[in-house]
Design a protein around this motif. Structure first.
Motif, PDB file in Angstrom:
ATOM      1  N   ILE A   1      57.204  51.755  76.255  1.00 16.99           N
ATOM      2  CA  ILE A   1      56.606  49.920  76.237  1.00 16.99           C
ATOM      3  C   ILE A   1      56.163  49.880  75.287  1.00 16.99           C
ATOM      4  CG2 ILE A   1      56.378  48.237  77.225  1.00 16.99           C
ATOM      5  CD1 ILE A   1      57.916  49.233  80.052  1.00 16.99           C
ATOM      6  N   PRO A   2      55.820  49.130  73.912  1.00 20.16           N
ATOM      7  CA  PRO A   2      54.910  48.449  73.400  1.00 20.16           C
ATOM      8  C   PRO A   2      53.605  47.251  74.650  1.00 20.16           C
ATOM      9  CG  PRO A   2      57.091  48.243  72.259  1.00 20.16           C
ATOM     10  CD  PRO A   2      57.285  48.463  73.794  1.00 20.16           C
ATOM     11  N   ASN A   3      52.181  47.828  74.080  1.00 22.35           N
ATOM     12  CA  ASN A   3      51.328  46.529  74.694  1.00 22.35           C
ATOM     13  C   ASN A   3      51.812  44.932  74.439  1.00 22.35           C
ATOM     14  OD1 ASN A   3      49.800  48.886  75.606  1.00 22.35           O
ATOM     15  ND2 ASN A   3      48.698  48.963  73.299  1.00 22.35           N
ATOM     16  N   GLU A   4      52.624  44.949  72.933  1.00 22.50           N
ATOM     17  CA  GLU A   4      52.979  43.291  72.817  1.00 22.50           C
ATOM     18  C   GLU A   4      54.838  43.957  72.675  1.00 22.50           C
ATOM     19  OE1 GLU A   4      50.598  40.661  70.557  1.00 22.50           O
ATOM     20  OE2 GLU A   4      51.904  41.627  69.008  1.00 22.50           O
ATOM     21  N   VAL A   5      54.905  43.200  73.346  1.00 23.04           N
ATOM     22  CA  VAL A   5      56.529  42.901  73.466  1.00 23.04           C
ATOM     23  C   VAL A   5      56.772  41.435  72.662  1.00 23.04           C
ATOM     24  CG1 VAL A   5      56.977  44.500  74.374  1.00 23.04           C
ATOM     25  CG2 VAL A   5      57.099  42.262  75.276  1.00 23.04           C
ATOM     26  N   SER A   6      58.204  41.119  72.131  1.00 34.77           N
ATOM     27  CA  SER A   6      58.591  39.987  71.267  1.00 34.77           C
ATOM     28  C   SER A   6      60.158  39.418  72.350  1.00 34.77           C
ATOM     29  CB  SER A   6      58.969  39.903  70.156  1.00 34.77           C
ATOM     30  OG  SER A   6      58.174  40.862  69.027  1.00 34.77           O
ATOM     31  N   THR A   7      59.676  38.395  72.208  1.00 34.47           N
ATOM     32  CA  THR A   7      61.233  37.647  73.036  1.00 34.47           C
ATOM     33  C   THR A   7      62.267  37.086  72.176  1.00 34.47           C
ATOM     34  OG1 THR A   7      60.420  35.683  72.489  1.00 34.47           O
ATOM     35  CG2 THR A   7      59.252  36.327  74.835  1.00 34.47           C
ATOM     36  N   VAL A   8      62.753  36.715  72.162  1.00 31.59           N
ATOM     37  CA  VAL A   8      64.589  36.303  71.776  1.00 31.59           C
ATOM     38  C   VAL A   8      63.590  35.044  71.270  1.00 31.59           C
ATOM     39  CG1 VAL A   8      66.434  37.484  73.176  1.00 31.59           C
ATOM     40  CG2 VAL A   8      65.239  35.640  73.274  1.00 31.59           C
ATOM     41  N   TRP A   9      62.943  34.767  71.607  1.00 37.31           N
ATOM     42  CA  TRP A   9      62.419  33.493  69.979  1.00 37.31           C
ATOM     43  C   TRP A   9      61.253  34.615  69.761  1.00 37.31           C
ATOM     44  CZ3 TRP A   9      63.897  33.154  75.854  1.00 37.31           C
ATOM     45  CH2 TRP A   9      65.235  32.747  75.922  1.00 37.31           C
ATOM     46  N   GLY A  10      60.659  35.328  69.399  1.00 39.40           N
ATOM     47  CA  GLY A  10      59.494  35.810  68.657  1.00 39.40           C
ATOM     48  C   GLY A  10      58.566  35.451  69.332  1.00 39.40           C
ATOM     49  N   GLN A  11      58.436  35.278  70.866  1.00 41.96           N
ATOM     50  CA  GLN A  11      57.331  34.902  70.801  1.00 41.96           C
ATOM     51  C   GLN A  11      56.794  36.202  70.963  1.00 41.96           C
ATOM     52  OE1 GLN A  11      58.678  32.417  74.355  1.00 41.96           O
ATOM     53  NE2 GLN A  11      56.635  30.735  73.676  1.00 41.96           N
ATOM     54  N   LYS A  12      55.059  36.678  71.111  1.00 40.53           N
ATOM     55  CA  LYS A  12      54.267  38.003  71.552  1.00 40.53           C
ATOM     56  C   LYS A  12      53.502  37.548  72.614  1.00 40.53           C
ATOM     57  CE  LYS A  12      55.300  39.691  67.180  1.00 40.53           C
ATOM     58  NZ  LYS A  12      56.054  39.975  66.940  1.00 40.53           N
ATOM     59  N   LYS A  13      54.722  38.713  73.627  1.00 45.70           N
ATOM     60  CA  LYS A  13      53.905  38.834  75.117  1.00 45.70           C
ATOM     61  C   LYS A  13      53.359  40.250  75.537  1.00 45.70           C
ATOM     62  CE  LYS A  13      56.547  35.042  77.062  1.00 45.70           C
ATOM     63  NZ  LYS A  13      56.473  34.491  78.636  1.00 45.70           N
ATOM     64  N   ASP A  14      51.699  39.868  76.220  1.00 46.09           N
ATOM     65  CA  ASP A  14      50.866  41.166  76.120  1.00 46.09           C
ATOM     66  C   ASP A  14      51.680  42.291  77.070  1.00 46.09           C
ATOM     67  OD1 ASP A  14      48.515  42.744  76.330  1.00 46.09           O
ATOM     68  OD2 ASP A  14      48.701  42.254  78.319  1.00 46.09           O
ATOM     69  N   LYS A  15      51.856  43.467  77.033  1.00 49.42           N
ATOM     70  CA  LYS A  15      52.426  43.842  78.318  1.00 49.42           C
ATOM     71  C   LYS A  15      51.910  43.930  80.243  1.00 49.42           C
ATOM     72  CE  LYS A  15      53.582  49.373  78.967  1.00 49.42           C
ATOM     73  NZ  LYS A  15      53.047  50.095  78.262  1.00 49.42           N
ATOM     74  N   GLY A  16      50.271  43.074  80.327  1.00 50.43           N
ATOM     75  CA  GLY A  16      50.458  43.119  81.015  1.00 50.43           C
ATOM     76  C   GLY A  16      51.255  41.650  81.619  1.00 50.43           C
ATOM     77  N   ASP A  17      51.622  40.479  80.374  1.00 54.00           N
ATOM     78  CA  ASP A  17      52.385  39.379  80.751  1.00 54.00           C
ATOM     79  C   ASP A  17      53.599  39.099  80.845  1.00 54.00           C
ATOM     80  OD1 ASP A  17      49.770  38.407  80.517  1.00 54.00           O
ATOM     81  OD2 ASP A  17      49.472  37.598  79.728  1.00 54.00           O
ATOM     82  N   VAL A  18      54.807  40.720  81.378  1.00 54.52           N
ATOM     83  CA  VAL A  18      55.868  40.932  81.742  1.00 54.52           C
ATOM     84  C   VAL A  18      56.281  41.272  82.608  1.00 54.52           C
ATOM     85  CG1 VAL A  18      56.346  40.429  79.171  1.00 54.52           C
ATOM     86  CG2 VAL A  18      56.139  42.457  79.487  1.00 54.52           C
ATOM     87  N   ILE A  19      57.518  41.630  83.676  1.00 57.59           N
ATOM     88  CA  ILE A  19      57.775  42.415  84.539  1.00 57.59           C
ATOM     89  C   ILE A  19      58.264  43.349  84.438  1.00 57.59           C
ATOM     90  CG2 ILE A  19      58.360  42.688  86.679  1.00 57.59           C
ATOM     91  CD1 ILE A  19      59.216  38.802  85.600  1.00 57.59           C
ATOM     92  N   ILE A  20      57.576  44.591  83.819  1.00 57.46           N
ATOM     93  CA  ILE A  20      58.735  45.990  84.019  1.00 57.46           C
ATOM     94  C   ILE A  20      59.351  46.565  85.207  1.00 57.46           C
ATOM     95  CG2 ILE A  20      58.303  48.797  83.013  1.00 57.46           C
ATOM     96  CD1 ILE A  20      55.953  47.199  81.921  1.00 57.46           C
ATOM     97  N   VAL A  21      61.021  46.411  84.875  1.00 53.03           N
ATOM     98  CA  VAL A  21      61.816  46.949  86.153  1.00 53.03           C
ATOM     99  C   VAL A  21      61.994  48.438  86.627  1.00 53.03           C
ATOM    100  CG1 VAL A  21      63.405  46.315  87.451  1.00 53.03           C
ATOM    101  CG2 VAL A  21      61.416  44.144  87.193  1.00 53.03           C
ATOM    102  N   PRO A  22      62.110  49.406  86.617  1.00 57.56           N
ATOM    103  CA  PRO A  22      63.322  50.387  86.186  1.00 57.56           C
ATOM    104  C   PRO A  22      64.875  50.032  87.060  1.00 57.56           C
ATOM    105  CG  PRO A  22      61.958  50.241  88.578  1.00 57.56           C
ATOM    106  CD  PRO A  22      61.633  49.245  87.878  1.00 57.56           C
TER     107      PRO A  22
END
Length: 119
Positions: A85-106
């Motif tokens: 998982i990259p340190n920065e991910v993009s939402t479907v709306w093109g917003q950039k989110k830091d990996k620490g600001d999202v939820i990672i679920v197995p």
């Protein structure tokens, strides 16, 4: 599944519940353990966790990771490892989110050879 239930009869109801979930949700190929923590099933946390581990060991399920935003919406694709998982991910709306600001679920992906047998 019959061989698995014979080898681990104490978990056979959970194995059946997992396969039944996939049958009832043919458009879904991955599930979280959370679904089985509900009162509907009355399985212990330990038994649920053990059942998923056994199914993963037998290569029936495979762990994947999904990134969710604060609303629980999936961001991007599935990942085989949390390290992918990259340190920065993009939402479907093109917003950039830091990996620490999202939820990672197995999630647990039903391996293709088993998914074809329930279609």
């Amino acid at each position: 599944m019959q061989n698995l239930a014979k080898e681990y009869p104490e978990y056979s109801k959970i194995f059946k519940a997992i396969f039944d979930w996939f049958v009832q949700h043919p458009d879904q190929r991955a599930i979280t353990m959370d679904h089985f923590y509900s009162d509907k099933y009355r399985f212990s946390f330990e038994d649920i966790n053990t059942s998923f581990m056994i199914m993963e060991e037998y290569e029936i399920l495979r762990t994947i990771y999904r990134v969710l935003d604060e609303d629980g919406s999936k961001i991007g694709s599935d990942f085989d490892s949390v390290y992918d998982i990259p340190n920065e991910v993009s939402t479907v709306w093109g917003q950039k989110k830091d990996k620490g600001d999202v939820i990672i679920v197995p999630f647990y992906l039903l391996e293709r050879r088993y998914s074809e047998s329930i279609d």
